[in-house]
Motif scaffolding. Structure first.
Motif, PDB file in Angstrom:
ATOM      1  N   LEU A  54     -23.899 -60.737  31.781  1.00 50.93           N
ATOM      2  CA  LEU A  54     -23.820 -59.297  31.480  1.00 50.93           C
ATOM      3  C   LEU A  54     -24.455 -58.514  32.612  1.00 50.93           C
ATOM      4  CD1 LEU A  54     -24.880 -59.147  27.707  1.00 50.93           C
ATOM      5  CD2 LEU A  54     -22.580 -59.194  28.661  1.00 50.93           C
ATOM      6  N   ARG A  82     -15.728 -64.586  27.896  1.00 55.10           N
ATOM      7  CA  ARG A  82     -14.777 -64.723  26.788  1.00 55.10           C
ATOM      8  C   ARG A  82     -14.683 -66.171  26.310  1.00 55.10           C
ATOM      9  NH1 ARG A  82     -10.450 -61.828  28.816  1.00 55.10           N
ATOM     10  NH2 ARG A  82      -9.696 -63.589  30.012  1.00 55.10           N
TER      11      ARG A  82
ATOM     12  N   ARG B 342     -21.225 -47.594  24.704  1.00 55.96           N
ATOM     13  CA  ARG B 342     -21.818 -48.813  24.173  1.00 55.96           C
ATOM     14  C   ARG B 342     -20.723 -49.758  23.665  1.00 55.96           C
ATOM     15  NH1 ARG B 342     -26.874 -50.025  22.886  1.00 55.96           N
ATOM     16  NH2 ARG B 342     -27.184 -51.904  21.646  1.00 55.96           N
ATOM     17  N   GLU B 343     -19.746 -49.155  22.998  1.00 51.25           N
ATOM     18  CA  GLU B 343     -18.635 -49.960  22.463  1.00 51.25           C
ATOM     19  C   GLU B 343     -17.883 -50.649  23.604  1.00 51.25           C
ATOM     20  OE1 GLU B 343     -16.308 -47.929  19.471  1.00 51.25           O
ATOM     21  OE2 GLU B 343     -14.505 -48.927  20.239  1.00 51.25           O
ATOM     22  N   VAL B 346     -19.901 -53.520  24.713  1.00 54.68           N
ATOM     23  CA  VAL B 346     -19.787 -54.642  23.772  1.00 54.68           C
ATOM     24  C   VAL B 346     -18.462 -55.370  23.982  1.00 54.68           C
ATOM     25  CG1 VAL B 346     -19.587 -55.264  21.340  1.00 54.68           C
ATOM     26  CG2 VAL B 346     -21.283 -53.587  22.046  1.00 54.68           C
ATOM     27  N   LEU B 347     -17.386 -54.590  24.111  1.00 58.36           N
ATOM     28  CA  LEU B 347     -16.066 -55.210  24.316  1.00 58.36           C
ATOM     29  C   LEU B 347     -16.078 -56.049  25.585  1.00 58.36           C
ATOM     30  CD1 LEU B 347     -13.680 -52.254  23.330  1.00 58.36           C
ATOM     31  CD2 LEU B 347     -14.117 -54.337  22.030  1.00 58.36           C
ATOM     32  N   LYS B 348     -16.711 -55.528  26.642  1.00 55.56           N
ATOM     33  CA  LYS B 348     -16.792 -56.290  27.883  1.00 55.56           C
ATOM     34  C   LYS B 348     -17.638 -57.540  27.684  1.00 55.56           C
ATOM     35  CE  LYS B 348     -16.514 -55.091  31.878  1.00 55.56           C
ATOM     36  NZ  LYS B 348     -16.258 -54.717  33.233  1.00 55.56           N
ATOM     37  N   ALA B 349     -18.725 -57.390  26.932  1.00 57.38           N
ATOM     38  CA  ALA B 349     -19.636 -58.519  26.723  1.00 57.38           C
ATOM     39  C   ALA B 349     -18.954 -59.658  25.978  1.00 57.38           C
ATOM     40  CB  ALA B 349     -20.861 -58.053  25.949  1.00 57.38           C
ATOM     41  N   ILE B 350     -18.028 -59.325  25.092  1.00 53.58           N
ATOM     42  CA  ILE B 350     -17.364 -60.404  24.345  1.00 53.58           C
ATOM     43  C   ILE B 350     -16.025 -60.803  24.992  1.00 53.58           C
ATOM     44  CG2 ILE B 350     -18.517 -59.850  22.177  1.00 53.58           C
ATOM     45  CD1 ILE B 350     -15.970 -58.495  21.232  1.00 53.58           C
ATOM     46  N   GLY B 351     -15.819 -60.327  26.222  1.00 51.10           N
ATOM     47  CA  GLY B 351     -14.714 -60.876  27.015  1.00 51.10           C
ATOM     48  C   GLY B 351     -13.469 -60.025  27.137  1.00 51.10           C
ATOM     49  N   ALA B 352     -13.554 -58.725  26.788  1.00 47.43           N
ATOM     50  CA  ALA B 352     -12.358 -57.868  26.938  1.00 47.43           C
ATOM     51  C   ALA B 352     -12.138 -57.553  28.412  1.00 47.43           C
ATOM     52  CB  ALA B 352     -12.544 -56.578  26.165  1.00 47.43           C
ATOM     53  N   PRO B 353     -10.939 -57.815  28.925  1.00 47.63           N
ATOM     54  CA  PRO B 353     -10.677 -57.427  30.320  1.00 47.63           C
ATOM     55  C   PRO B 353     -10.576 -55.906  30.451  1.00 47.63           C
ATOM     56  CG  PRO B 353      -8.730 -58.474  29.342  1.00 47.63           C
ATOM     57  CD  PRO B 353      -9.795 -58.474  28.298  1.00 47.63           C
ATOM     58  N   THR B 356      -7.480 -54.234  29.054  1.00 52.06           N
ATOM     59  CA  THR B 356      -7.404 -54.088  27.599  1.00 52.06           C
ATOM     60  C   THR B 356      -8.174 -52.849  27.159  1.00 52.06           C
ATOM     61  OG1 THR B 356      -7.271 -56.469  27.397  1.00 52.06           O
ATOM     62  CG2 THR B 356      -7.836 -55.266  25.406  1.00 52.06           C
ATOM     63  N   PRO B 465     -21.654 -54.659  31.893  1.00 54.82           N
ATOM     64  CA  PRO B 465     -21.901 -54.406  30.469  1.00 54.82           C
ATOM     65  C   PRO B 465     -23.346 -54.041  30.166  1.00 54.82           C
ATOM     66  CG  PRO B 465     -20.642 -56.431  30.751  1.00 54.82           C
ATOM     67  CD  PRO B 465     -20.990 -55.948  32.116  1.00 54.82           C
ATOM     68  N   LEU B 469     -25.107 -51.231  27.758  1.00 56.88           N
ATOM     69  CA  LEU B 469     -25.841 -51.668  26.568  1.00 56.88           C
ATOM     70  C   LEU B 469     -27.321 -51.299  26.665  1.00 56.88           C
ATOM     71  CD1 LEU B 469     -24.187 -55.174  26.121  1.00 56.88           C
ATOM     72  CD2 LEU B 469     -23.836 -53.152  24.699  1.00 56.88           C
TER      73      LEU B 469
END
Lengths: 235, 472
Positions: A54, A82, B342-343, B346-353, B356, B465, B469
């Motif tokens: 991150l 991911r 922030r959202e 979060v999306l980037k942190a869980i792998g959203a390119p 997207t 990210p 955050l």
């Protein structure tokens, strides 16, 4: 295997330079359940974000299964997050206008999992973290803090990552649910060879891990190294 | 939940704000569409004017016009001279005839009264037809008959009031499929005459003339005892214009027994800017003692210029309204993206390119724009006519005074509709919100929306990210 080599992260605060992570090095074998304890502001969360790609270190490197994160371009870092990482944030960081099941499905959507498959897996995971089935379709902002924590843990497990980084995963849970989550993480580490690194204030949780680190003023020291069996008995 | 479903859901997160955004967008989009509709309507009108009468010069024999006046007739050699003048793109010769109903002409001869004279000494009795005029003579016709009877080439039988008579039918030989003003003939049935430079037995009839005589496509009638077949029917838009027929130029010249002779020439210039120069050159080439060159569009120049201003104003207003809609979307998306940093983290942190994340915000913007467009299109469909009229009337107020009847159309009292007043032309612009124009406008708005949403979303998605955050 994760190798952390001379990791440094500095921030500027006015004229001062702060080093929340200062020359940290350690290795974790695949499938290890480990914990980091330390006071608030000791740099635990910063270290976790460096391990999870991150954030980028000021110097040093994190090498995951022989691949250096420092030299990885942004697109590959996104892939790494991911595919290989599951995050449990201290403040949950769920999408408030989505339901619990939709939140858990998100990482799978980004990984290209088909809708039916991700819905089924999301429901299974929510059952594993003991969220009432009637709350699966409830919006996040209508769930309690403990329930949100469980959804956050289920989301971290969604893509079966090799490494789970959890920042106070039991912080908002009652004792019984907290115990269950610890057992769940332990089982994941044991049965799926998942590496789990937990940042916690919870002594009982830290005592159940095989390796326990302490972070003080940016420097990491290892407190104990035990076998999983010993950790389970003495914890 | 797909990206689209998530975007639609996000668009309705705050319903009050969504309603306000849609209302503001609807006004901007509605205004943009109304301006586009007005612009297209005026552009079409300008093109139509330029294509028809705007660049047309009419050449009449010097001292004569239609069936009036005197002088020497125009010739094929003069047609060739006119065609060689710089900037002239085409020259169409016409030959006008007056056709008298054979039975009525015989009755008039028997009563000692002859009909009206024609150009070049052509008498009514020389060109007879089986057709009956579709227009009753009425008071005006009888009055004109009385006046021309005294001065015509025929002999007045007496000084008594002339008995009621029927009007002649105007037959025009044309060298191309245009009316006597140079405008393309509006055929309502049948086909044209094919080669207009060759003699034929085909004819094009005005709709009322055909109806009066019970004729349709394929029917036959006679001119000078020669049988003609109706090849097509046309609508000139006026009662006078529809009491006429067209044959090919050589046919008319043969019927008049005046080969090579022309009544008028319709000269088309390549652009409006060159009309004045071409007119001068044409007059010089033909000689002022041989031909009168008139410019039917002189007053129209002001009108077209006025329409051009309206076109420019409406286009600028369209662009401004479009830019406003784009700016509204951009600001709204900047606000939304900032609000949801922030959202995004979060999306980037869980792998959203990044794509997207960008797509999610673009779709969210498009949902808002789609709603705004629906309302905006409704506003435009109601308002575009009024806005176009307001623009045109404010612009035409200065030109209306000059919008009087144009120059001679070649035929007295003839089909001068195309040479009507400028103000009439201006008010005849109809702004209709066609689906194509609305679709074009909405596509432009969507294009602007995509850019407006993509820029802030991608700028935010590019950052690390943790910066997002940690910043909260």
């Amino acid at each position: 295997m994760i190798e952390v080599k001379n990791l440094v992260r500095t921030f500027k605060s006015g004229d001062r330079t702060i080093k929340p992570v200062n020359d940290v090095s350690f290795e974790l074998e695949q499938g290890t359940l480990a914990s980091i304890v330390g006071k608030s502001g000791s740099g635990k969360s910063t270290l976790l974000s460096l391990l999870g790609a991150l954030d980028k270190p000021t110097s040093g490197d994190v090498v995951v299964n022989g691949v250096s994160l420092a030299s990885m371009p942004d697109a590959k870092l996104t892939n790494y997050r991911r595919r290989d990482i599951g995050f449990v944030f201290q403040q949950f960081n769920l999408i408030p206008n989505l339901s619990a099941v939709d939140n858990v499905m998100l990482p799978m959507e980004f990984a290209g999992v088909r809708k039916a498959a991700r819905l089924e897996r999301a429901r299974q995971l929510l059952e594993q973290v003991q969220l009432d089935p009637d709350k699966h379709v409830r919006r996040i902002n209508r769930l309690s803090g403990g329930e949100q924590q469980r959804v956050a843990i289920a989301r971290a497990l969604a893509n079966e990552p090799k490494l789970i980084l959890a920042d106070e995963p039991t912080g908002n849970l009652d004792e019984q649910t907290g115990e269950h989550i610890i057992e769940l993480l332990s089982a994941l580490s044991r049965d799926h060879n998942t590496t789990i690194l937990v940042v916690t204030h919870d002594r009982s949780l830290a005592n159940k891990t095989e390796r326990r680190f302490r972070l003080q003023q940016g420097r990491l020291t290892e407190e104990t190294t035990r076998t999983r069996a010993t950790a389970a008995v003495t914890g | 939940m797909s990206v689209l479903a998530r975007s639609v859901g996000n668009a309705f997160r705050n319903k009050v704000r969504t309603a306000a955004v849609v209302a503001v967008l609807a006004v901007a989009i509605g205004l943009a569409l109304a301006m586009l509709v007005a612009n297209q309507a005026v552009t079409g009108k300008v093109a139509e004017l330029n294509a028809s009468v705007g660049t047309v010069l009419t050449v009449n024999p010097a001292g004569g016009q239609g069936f009036e006046g005197g002088g020497e007739p125009l010739t094929a050699a003069q047609e060739a001279t006119a065609a060689a003048v710089p900037n002239v793109t085409s020259v169409v010769g016409t030959k006008a005839l007056r056709l008298r109903n054979a039975a009525e002409a015989a009755a008039e001869t028997a009563s000692g009264r002859t009909g009206q004279g024609g150009p070049g000494g052509q008498t009514a009795t020389s060109v007879t037809t089986s057709l009956t005029a579709a227009v009753d003579a009425g008071t005006l016709g009888n009055r004109n008959q009385a006046a021309s009877g005294a001065s015509g080439s025929g002999t007045a039988g007496s000084t008594q009031a002339a008995p009621s008579f029927s009007l002649p039918v105007t037959a025009t030989g044309i060298g191309a499929e245009v009316d006597s003003t140079g405008k393309a003939l509006q055929l309502t049935q049948g086909t044209g005459l094919g080669d207009y430079t060759a003699a034929s037995t085909g004819a094009l009839l005005g709709t009322t003339l055909a109806t009066k005589n019970g004729l349709g496509v394929g029917s036959t009638f006679t001119i000078k005892d020669q049988t003609f077949t109706v090849k097509g029917l046309f609508d000139a838009g006026t009662a006078f214009g529809n009491n006429a027929l067209y044959v090919t130029l050589p046919t008319a010249q043969t019927l008049a027994a005046l080969p090579g002779e022309l009544s008028t020439m319709i000269v088309t210039v390549n652009s409006m800017e060159n009309v004045d120069a071409a007119k001068t050159a044409l007059q010089a080439a033909l000689g002022s003692d041989k031909a009168d060159v008139t410019q039917g569009q002189r007053n129209l120049q002001t009108a077209v210029s006025s329409l051009d201003s309206v076109k420019n104003i409406s286009f600028i207003a369209f662009a401004a309204a479009l830019a406003t809609a784009g700016l509204i979307i951009l600001l709204i998306m900047v606000m939304l993206v900032r609000e949801r940093r922030r959202e995004i983290g979060v999306l980037k942190a869980i792998g959203a390119p990044n794509r997207t994340i960008g797509l999610q915000f673009v779709l969210e913007a498009l949902v808002l724009v789609a709603m705004g467009s629906v309302v905006g299109a409704a506003i435009a469909s109601f308002a575009s006519g009024g806005i176009a009229s307001a623009l045109i009337s404010s612009s035409s107020s200065t030109t209306a005074a000059t919008g009087q009847r144009g120059g001679p159309g070649g035929f007295p009292g003839g089909q001068g509709g195309a040479f009507g007043g400028a103000s009439q032309l201006l008010t005849s612009v109809t702004a209709s919100a066609s689906p194509e124009i609305i679709a074009t406008g909405i596509a432009a708005v969507f294009g602007v929306a995509i850019i407006g949403a993509l820029v802030p979303a991608l700028l935010t998605a590019r950052i690390r990210p943790i910066e997002v955050l940690r910043g909260e």
